[in-house]
Write a protein that holds these residues in place. Sequence first.
Motif, PDB file in Angstrom:
ATOM      1  N   LEU A 132      51.887   2.249  11.214  1.00  0.00           N
ATOM      2  CA  LEU A 132      51.079   1.785  12.343  1.00  0.00           C
ATOM      3  C   LEU A 132      50.475   2.932  13.146  1.00  0.00           C
ATOM      4  O   LEU A 132      49.345   2.835  13.618  1.00  0.00           O
ATOM      5  N   LEU A 143      43.354   6.123  12.203  1.00  0.00           N
ATOM      6  CA  LEU A 143      42.293   5.780  11.268  1.00  0.00           C
ATOM      7  C   LEU A 143      41.216   4.937  11.947  1.00  0.00           C
ATOM      8  O   LEU A 143      40.020   5.127  11.695  1.00  0.00           O
ATOM      9  N   LEU A 144      41.623   4.017  12.805  1.00  0.00           N
ATOM     10  CA  LEU A 144      40.655   3.179  13.516  1.00  0.00           C
ATOM     11  C   LEU A 144      39.693   4.056  14.320  1.00  0.00           C
ATOM     12  O   LEU A 144      38.476   3.838  14.299  1.00  0.00           O
ATOM     13  N   LEU A 159      41.967  -2.956  13.289  1.00  0.00           N
ATOM     14  CA  LEU A 159      41.615  -2.169  12.100  1.00  0.00           C
ATOM     15  C   LEU A 159      41.104  -3.076  10.985  1.00  0.00           C
ATOM     16  O   LEU A 159      40.147  -2.732  10.275  1.00  0.00           O
ATOM     17  N   ILE A 197      45.979   0.383   1.387  1.00  0.00           N
ATOM     18  CA  ILE A 197      45.864   0.743   2.801  1.00  0.00           C
ATOM     19  C   ILE A 197      46.872  -0.005   3.670  1.00  0.00           C
ATOM     20  O   ILE A 197      47.230   0.458   4.754  1.00  0.00           O
ATOM     21  N   LEU A 236      49.887   1.958   5.104  1.00  0.00           N
ATOM     22  CA  LEU A 236      49.773   2.958   6.165  1.00  0.00           C
ATOM     23  C   LEU A 236      50.702   2.602   7.332  1.00  0.00           C
ATOM     24  O   LEU A 236      50.705   1.457   7.785  1.00  0.00           O
ATOM     25  N   PHE A 283      50.172  -4.730  10.300  1.00  0.00           N
ATOM     26  CA  PHE A 283      48.832  -4.156  10.177  1.00  0.00           C
ATOM     27  C   PHE A 283      48.028  -4.533  11.414  1.00  0.00           C
ATOM     28  O   PHE A 283      48.089  -5.672  11.886  1.00  0.00           O
ATOM     29  N   ARG A 284      47.280  -3.561  11.946  1.00  0.00           N
ATOM     30  CA  ARG A 284      46.535  -3.777  13.183  1.00  0.00           C
ATOM     31  C   ARG A 284      45.359  -4.720  12.955  1.00  0.00           C
ATOM     32  O   ARG A 284      44.568  -4.537  12.016  1.00  0.00           O
ATOM     33  N   THR A 342      43.707  -3.197  -1.104  1.00  0.00           N
ATOM     34  CA  THR A 342      45.098  -3.620  -0.939  1.00  0.00           C
ATOM     35  C   THR A 342      45.425  -4.720  -1.938  1.00  0.00           C
ATOM     36  O   THR A 342      44.550  -5.510  -2.306  1.00  0.00           O
ATOM     37  N   GLN A 393      47.482   4.014  11.404  1.00  0.00           N
ATOM     38  CA  GLN A 393      46.444   2.988  11.480  1.00  0.00           C
ATOM     39  C   GLN A 393      45.610   3.171  12.746  1.00  0.00           C
ATOM     40  O   GLN A 393      44.384   3.030  12.722  1.00  0.00           O
ATOM     41  N   CYS A 404      47.816   5.469  -0.583  1.00  0.00           N
ATOM     42  CA  CYS A 404      48.661   5.524   0.616  1.00  0.00           C
ATOM     43  C   CYS A 404      50.122   5.253   0.306  1.00  0.00           C
ATOM     44  O   CYS A 404      51.017   5.676   1.058  1.00  0.00           O
TER      45      CYS A 404
END
Length: 463
Positions: free
Chosen positions: A253, A259-260, A304, A248, A251, A300-301, A287, A256, A204
Motif C-alpha cells: 500500500l 505510484l499514484l 489508484l 500490480i 504492490l 488496493f487503493r 493483474t 501504491q 511486482c
Amino acid sequence: MSDTILIVDDEVSLRKTLAEILRKRGYATLEAGDGAEALELLRDVTPALIFSDWKMPQLGGEEFLRQIRNDRRLASIPVIVITAFGSSHSAIEALRLGAYDFVTKPFDLEEIALTAKRALAHSSLNRELVALRAKVAGASAAGAGRLIGSSGAMMDVFKMIGKVAETDSTVLICGESGTGKELVAEAVHNYSQRKGKPFVVVNCAAIPENLLESELFGHERGAFTGAIGRKAGRFEVADGGTIFLDEIAELPLNLQAKLLRVLQERTFERVGSTEAIHGDFRFLAATNRDIEACVREELFREDLLYRLNVVRITVPPLRERRSDIALLAEHFLRVYSEKNGFPAVGFSDDAILMLQTYSFPGNVRELENMVERAVLMARGRVVMPNHFPANAVDSAARNSNGDGGVELLSLPFHKALAELERRLIEKALSEAGGNKTEAANRLQINRRLLYNKLEEHQIKDEE
C-alpha cells in the motif's frame, strides 16, 4: 459508393427479382448465369457480397464456392447460398465450405434484405478485425507475433489493442495466469509511437518488498545499507518508452500511494534524494486478481484503480476460446520442433480432440509446456495423446465423459467428434435457456446451421 452485390443464378426471373429487391434498398448489383460466368466477372470486380444458387449448369455453387475460398483476393467475400431445400445436405455442405448463410426458395423479400444487410455488416467488421489482427501479429516475433487466435474473444482483444496502441492512455490488462497479458502489453507498445524505445517490464510479485521501491524509482549512493552507488530505477530507464508493471495488485500500500503520485504528476525521486525527476513514459499494468475485490478488502487503493482503469483489456482464459487451441498447438509444435531439430509432423486427430477437451487451468502457458513435452516425447513422429502428461489425458477423458455417457477417447475419431459436437450443442442450449439464437451465438455458428445440427443429432427442440 454503395456496396456491390453479385447475384449468381441460372433462373433469369429469380435473378432479376432479387436484383430489383436489392437495388431498391440502395445496393448496386451484378448478375451471372452460373459459376463460370461469375468467375469471369470476378477477374475485374470485387463485390462486397455474393448470392449464389447451388444447382447450376457448367459450374455449380459448390465448386464456385470452393474456388472463391481458395482465392486470396476473394476469400473474405461473404457468400449467401440460394437453395430449394433448406434442410438438405447441400445446404449444410455450403456452410461447411464457408458460406455465410443460405436462403430457401421461394424467399421472403424482407428476410433476404435483412440477410444481405447482416452479411455486409459482418464482412465490414471482419475486414476491420483481420486488419487489426495482422497489425498486432506483425509487431515482433517476441511479442505481438505470439498473440495467436481467431476466436471472437481474441478478436475483441486485437481490436482493443488496435484502438489504444497509438494513444498514450494508461491500460490495465486483466486475466488469469498464463493467458498472455505481457504479450498484450508488448503489442500495445510495439504499435505505439514509442516503438523502438525501451519496453521495461517489472514483475511486482517477483521482487522483494524491501527492494521494490529502489527497483522502481532508483536510489542514491548511501541511501541504505548496500547502496554503494547511484542506480537508475525502472521508471527512469523507461524514459521515452513504456513501463509495464505486471501483477500490480501485489504492490504494498505505501508504494501504491507513491505510484499514484507518479502517474498523476509524471515525476518521482530516487530513494535517498529530494530531486524530482520528470518521466516521459507510457504506463501499462496487469493483474491476475479480481482488482475490485482487492479494493473492497482494502488491499488496493481505490484512487489508484481509477487512475489505472482508463482502458481495460481482459484476456480470456483458454477454456473460453477453445477454437484457438489447435492454432496455438500447431504454433508451439513448429517452435519446439525447430528448436530441437525435429520435423514438425503434426498431431493425430485423437491428440487434437484431447487438447480440445482438456480444461487448461494453466491457460496458454500450460498448453505451451504440454506441446514442448510432447515434441520431446514424439521426437519427430506424429504427436499422440500418450505424448501428453497422463494427468492431463485423464482429466480430458473425465471432462468428455462428464455426463456419464460414452467416453470420447474410446471411440473412433469421427464418432468421437460427432459425440463431442452433440454435447457442445446441448450445453450451449442449456446455458441459453433453450434460446436457439443465443445458443448459436455461444457456439459462434450460424443459426440455420444450428437447426440442421439439432435435426442431425436428433436433439429435442424444447424452445
